[in-house]
Design an enzyme around this catalytic site. Structure first.
Site, PDB file in Angstrom:
ATOM      1  N   LYS A 219       0.839  -1.202   0.000  1.00 45.62           N
ATOM      2  CA  LYS A 219       0.000   0.000   0.000  1.00 45.62           C
ATOM      3  C   LYS A 219       0.871   1.249   0.000  1.00 45.62           C
ATOM      4  O   LYS A 219       1.998   1.203   0.484  1.00 45.62           O
ATOM      5  CB  LYS A 219      -0.852   0.032   1.277  1.00 45.62           C
ATOM      6  CG  LYS A 219      -2.002  -0.944   1.344  1.00 45.62           C
ATOM      7  CD  LYS A 219      -2.760  -0.770   2.666  1.00 45.62           C
ATOM      8  CE  LYS A 219      -3.878  -1.785   2.842  1.00 45.62           C
ATOM      9  NZ  LYS A 219      -4.988  -1.588   1.905  1.00 45.62           N
TER      10      LYS A 219
ATOM     11  N   ARG B  46     -10.170 -11.667   2.806  1.00 40.88           N
ATOM     12  CA  ARG B  46     -11.004 -12.767   2.292  1.00 40.88           C
ATOM     13  C   ARG B  46     -10.248 -14.094   2.335  1.00 40.88           C
ATOM     14  O   ARG B  46     -10.856 -15.156   2.468  1.00 40.88           O
ATOM     15  CB  ARG B  46     -11.493 -12.421   0.883  1.00 40.88           C
ATOM     16  CG  ARG B  46     -10.408 -12.275  -0.155  1.00 40.88           C
ATOM     17  CD  ARG B  46     -10.864 -11.509  -1.386  1.00 40.88           C
ATOM     18  NE  ARG B  46     -10.917 -10.063  -1.146  1.00 40.88           N
ATOM     19  CZ  ARG B  46     -11.277  -9.162  -2.049  1.00 40.88           C
ATOM     20  NH1 ARG B  46     -11.635  -9.542  -3.261  1.00 40.88           N
ATOM     21  NH2 ARG B  46     -11.301  -7.885  -1.750  1.00 40.88           N
TER      22      ARG B  46
HETATM   23  N1  BES Z   1      -7.847  -3.756   4.876  1.00 44.41           N
HETATM   24  C1  BES Z   1      -8.118  -3.399   3.528  1.00 44.41           C
HETATM   25  C2  BES Z   1      -9.450  -2.675   3.353  1.00 44.41           C
HETATM   26  C3  BES Z   1      -9.545  -1.331   4.006  1.00 44.41           C
HETATM   27  C4  BES Z   1      -9.204  -0.198   3.302  1.00 44.41           C
HETATM   28  C5  BES Z   1     -10.045  -1.195   5.278  1.00 44.41           C
HETATM   29  C6  BES Z   1      -9.318   1.044   3.874  1.00 44.41           C
HETATM   30  C7  BES Z   1     -10.158   0.063   5.868  1.00 44.41           C
HETATM   31  C8  BES Z   1      -9.804   1.180   5.151  1.00 44.41           C
HETATM   32  C9  BES Z   1      -8.145  -4.635   2.641  1.00 44.41           C
HETATM   33  O1  BES Z   1      -7.350  -5.682   3.042  1.00 44.41           O
HETATM   34  C10 BES Z   1      -7.692  -4.204   1.290  1.00 44.41           C
HETATM   35  O2  BES Z   1      -6.576  -3.768   1.178  1.00 44.41           O
HETATM   36  N2  BES Z   1      -8.575  -4.303   0.317  1.00 44.41           N
HETATM   37  C11 BES Z   1      -8.259  -3.905  -1.004  1.00 44.41           C
HETATM   38  C12 BES Z   1      -8.762  -5.000  -1.902  1.00 44.41           C
HETATM   39  C13 BES Z   1      -8.293  -4.888  -3.317  1.00 44.41           C
HETATM   40  C14 BES Z   1      -6.795  -5.122  -3.405  1.00 44.41           C
HETATM   41  C15 BES Z   1      -9.025  -5.914  -4.120  1.00 44.41           C
HETATM   42  C16 BES Z   1      -8.972  -2.594  -1.295  1.00 44.41           C
HETATM   43  O3  BES Z   1     -10.067  -2.393  -0.766  1.00 44.41           O
HETATM   44  O4  BES Z   1      -8.406  -1.753  -1.957  1.00 44.41           O
HETATM   45 ZN    ZN Z   2      -5.333  -5.516   2.350  1.00 45.57          ZN
END
Ligand code: BES
Ligand code: ZN
Ligand code: ZN
Length: 463
Positions: free
Chosen positions: A235, A309
């Site tokens: 990230k 997931r």
């Molecule tokens: N933990 C994150 C989701 C999240 C984002 C929670 C912002 C709280 C605030 C999750 O693991 C994630 O990174 N999801 C990605 C999925 C994508 C790579 C398909 C997302 O939401 O961008």
């Molecule tokens: Zn994530």
């Protein structure tokens, strides 16, 4: 006070806060505007009372007394307002201060002045007061864990919190470490946790046996990523510190089990926490990996940041295979798409069972934790088809992210009535969102879902 009213300084508008100092050091009187009477209800009371509590806390007050407005009539209405005021006292005075050398003021207790006309109903209200106080104290307890920093709140630490809770309130707690997870075939949790050399993954199960001749059982499954850097699919740095809150689902599971045990709810309740740290290293799982999960289904890893997931695939399938629950509910800070769709106060609900969805929406309406149902269709199911495995954990295009994630989870619950709560938005507040939040949601972890799922369990867990 009359002078203030006559000068137009008191209008009663929502959010108006006025502090009066009473003569002879008798304390302070805080008046909070409630807005139009027609729009007064539990949520307005919760917000206004929390504002008052916050105001007083900043001024060093230690005890608060509320009065239920005399125009609130009828047993159900009074109960609802009393619950809201108790919520406000606990949730509104909370602050994560254990790492501060000089903590700000604390409020010890809230007393509710119920008024003379309500005295006769005091014993019934006493039960409501005790129940809601337990819930409020449990939310505070849950937030303390949810706010812990990621160097401290490792998967092993969350397992320890579960063990300690189990001893305190009488729950059977089982912790599976990485060796046991390998034996069980929980390769989803292992894959996500494989990058961390300092904080290995854990699967934690808490078992509350239920009351009397137990008929129903409910499994509550939580995503417990103690820090989500994204892993190899790393990230950006902006607000990465918020990813300590990626454990919020699992932490809320702890809270729900604490409430269930203390309030002795009727159904059996199983808590399942899927805990891992998602960080990049030479031992991390990679995009392209294919993981065989506990259920036997294989996952093509497309993005290591879609890790929630993947850990839930094992936790959901394990809960269903091991306990055959009547209902499965999962809580997860699963997708950024949830926040885009619903904002940071509302959780997304996806369910494969109408009665379960209805019951959760009813519980949400009662607690004021907003929940909004979203559709899951064959379109989302098709999007996650993989060329190489049974399912893939990400798609190439940024559409329907909350729902493709839900379609993925659906693979691992079989035919069990299931509800998924994506709490990515409401699980925590940030400095950016804080001023738009009600005063009962202070900075940091909110413990979202604890009061709503506890209410659902108190209602007998229908589906
Ligand atoms: N933990 C994150 C989701 C999240 C984002 C929670 C912002 C709280 C605030 C999750 O693991 C994630 O990174 N999801 C990605 C999925 C994508 C790579 C398909 C997302 O939401 O961008
Ligand atoms: Zn994530
Ligand atoms: Zn995550």
């Amino acid at each position: 006070m009359r002078a203030a009213w006559e000068r137009g300084e008191l209008t009663g508008q929502q959010n108006e806060v006025t502090v009066f100092h009473l003569d002879g050091g008798a304390g302070r009187l805080v008046l909070v505007g409630l807005g139009p009477r027609a729009r007064y209800g539990a949520e307005a009371a919760r917000r206004a009372a929390a504002r008052a509590v916050r105001k007083l806390k900043g001024k060093g007050a230690r005890t608060v007394v509320f009065r239920v407005p005399s125009f609130v009539q009828g047993r159900a209405r009074v109960e609802e307002i009393v619950r809201a005021l108790v919520d406000a006292a606990y949730l509104g005075s909370y602050e994560f201060s254990q790492y501060k050398s000089e903590p700000s003021g604390t409020i010890d207790s809230a007393r509710l002045a119920l008024g003379r006309e309500l005295g006769r109903r005091a014993s019934a209200l006493g039960r409501v007061l005790r129940e809601e106080s337990t819930l409020g104290a449990t939310v505070v307890w849950t937030r303390e864990i949810g706010n812990l920093p990621p160097d401290t709140a490792s998967p092993a630490r969350l397992a320890e919190e579960a063990r300690t809770l189990g001893k305190e309130v009488g729950l059977k707690v089982t912790v599976f470490d990485e060796k046991e997870l390998a034996r069980m075939g929980c390769n989803g949790i292992l894959a996500v946790g494989s990058g961390s050399t300092s904080h290995p993954p854990r699967l934690v199960v808490l078992d509350y046996p239920g009351r009397g001749r137990v008929r129903r059982s409910v499994a509550i499954v939580g995503k417990g990523i103690t820090f989500d850097s994204g892993g190899i699919s790393i990230k950006p740095a902006l607000r990465l510190q918020d990813m300590k809150f990626d454990k919020s689902g699992a932490v809320s599971v702890l809270g729900v089990l604490r409430a269930a045990a203390l309030l002795k709810v009727a159904p059996r309740v199983l808590g399942v926490m899927a805990c891992a740290e998602n960080v990049p290293s030479g031992t991390s799982y990679r995009p392209g990996d294919i993981v065989r999960t506990f259920s036997g289904k294989t996952i093509e890893i497309v993005n290591t940041d879609a890790e929630g997931r993947v850990v839930l695939s094992d936790a959901l399938a394990y809960a269903v295979a091991q306990y055959h629950p009547d209902v499965v509910i999962d809580l997860a800070t699963l997708t950024g798409a949830e926040t885009v769709a619903l904002g940071d106060d509302t959780a997304g609900l996806v369910a494969n069972d109408e009665r379960l969805a209805k019951a959760l929406l009813a519980a949400s309406a009662a607690t004021g934790e907003p929940l909004w149902r979203m559709p899951l269709t064959d379109y989302h199911r098709e999007l996650i088809q993989s060329d190489f495995a049974d399912v893939r954990n990400n798609i190439e295009i940024p559409v329907g992210g909350m729902l493709t994630a839900s379609a993925f989870l659906e693979h691992f619950v079989g035919g069990t009535p299931w509800a998924h709560l994506d709490i990515a938005g409401p699980a925590y507040t940030t400095p950016q969102t804080l001023r738009f939040q009600p005063a009962y949601q202070p900075r940091g972890a909110t413990a979202f879902g604890v009061r709503t799922i506890a209410r659902y369990l108190l209602d007998g867990a229908p589906a």
